[in-house]
Design an enzyme around this catalytic site. Sequence first.
Site, PDB file in Angstrom:
ATOM      1  N   TYR A  80      44.522  22.576  42.878  1.00 59.13           N
ATOM      2  CA  TYR A  80      43.617  23.737  42.566  1.00 59.13           C
ATOM      3  C   TYR A  80      42.853  23.848  44.489  1.00 59.13           C
ATOM      4  O   TYR A  80      43.620  25.005  45.157  1.00 59.13           O
ATOM      5  CB  TYR A  80      42.895  23.890  42.636  1.00 59.13           C
ATOM      6  CG  TYR A  80      42.146  25.255  42.366  1.00 59.13           C
ATOM      7  CD1 TYR A  80      43.198  26.283  41.595  1.00 59.13           C
ATOM      8  CD2 TYR A  80      41.247  26.001  42.535  1.00 59.13           C
ATOM      9  CE1 TYR A  80      42.776  27.735  41.463  1.00 59.13           C
ATOM     10  CE2 TYR A  80      40.870  26.831  42.058  1.00 59.13           C
ATOM     11  CZ  TYR A  80      41.093  28.210  42.206  1.00 59.13           C
ATOM     12  OH  TYR A  80      41.112  29.812  42.405  1.00 59.13           O
ATOM     13  N   LYS A 132      44.539  25.948  47.765  1.00 55.57           N
ATOM     14  CA  LYS A 132      43.975  27.408  48.196  1.00 55.57           C
ATOM     15  C   LYS A 132      44.111  27.104  49.926  1.00 55.57           C
ATOM     16  O   LYS A 132      43.648  27.755  49.860  1.00 55.57           O
ATOM     17  CB  LYS A 132      42.820  27.584  47.173  1.00 55.57           C
ATOM     18  CG  LYS A 132      42.890  28.038  45.970  1.00 55.57           C
ATOM     19  CD  LYS A 132      43.417  28.735  45.785  1.00 55.57           C
ATOM     20  CE  LYS A 132      43.631  29.896  44.472  1.00 55.57           C
ATOM     21  NZ  LYS A 132      44.487  31.577  44.294  1.00 55.57           N
TER      22      LYS A 132
END
Length: 254
Positions: free
Chosen positions: A162, A166
Amino acid sequence: MKKLEGKVAIVTGAARGIGAAIAKELASSGADVAICDLKAEWCDETVKALEALGVKSRGYGVNVAVSADVDACVKAVIADFGKIDILVNNAGITKDGLLVKMSDEAWDAVLDVNLKGTFLFTRAVAMPMMKNKAADGTQLGGSIINIASVVGIMGNAGQANYTASKGGVIALTKTTAKELGKRNVRCNAVAPGFIQSKMTDVLPDDVKKAYMDTIPLRRFGTVDDIAKAVCWLAGDDSAYVTGQVISVNGGMIG
Ligand code: NAI
């Protein structure tokens, strides 16, 4: 006249959560909004809420990680709404786990939706946005807003996939701004901190408390906190802002 009247927006992952709040905020400012999520029928509730605000809205079933889906969706939105002025790349998933135990599947799934999905939608809207011109030939361009995350800036144990996705979204934002700026297509990211939503509701209480202790404003963010920042980036009040990351995190990190 409302600030986004006459504008057409696409919001991905807008059936619920932050995406639905963003769609409502854009509609409150007068924009017509295409609602995209994995299944068109999941979008019905958001579409109804937007129609009640007096704007045009329609739901589209699209997997943001699938190139053909994304291209077909953008084509359909242009056929239905005539153009695209605003894109919000909001669809995102988590599949948390420690790096040493993380499966290839968990890595690929998160990178595919969060980073590749953002790339695919940006690529698909770039040409149509660059062609947006006023009657007098003025280049109108468009505004792309990518939803990143505070952890894409600072890292976070248990979220290798994740955080990498990002962080990648932030780099992609800066490159997009550099490539499309000359046609007045702006691209910025909003990096939310801890926002109360389905994604964070599942965290254990001790983890939530640990986060709270790091937030100077001593509250978790709301979906509306994010939606308002996105709405500002979508419109002309931010006309000279591009390639930036706006942190909306209660002061969690500077
Ligand atoms: P959520 O899980 O409530 O909503 C995400 C939406 O995206 C869902 O409607 C889901 O169906 C859709 N979606 C998932 N995979 C998709 C795909 N392949 N194609 C199309 N749609 C897909 O999540 P939430 O909390 O509203 O998050 C929205 C964005 O904000 C995400 O990008 C997330 O990473 C980011 N974010 C959220 C934070 C939070 O605290 N909730 C903090 C920082 C960033």
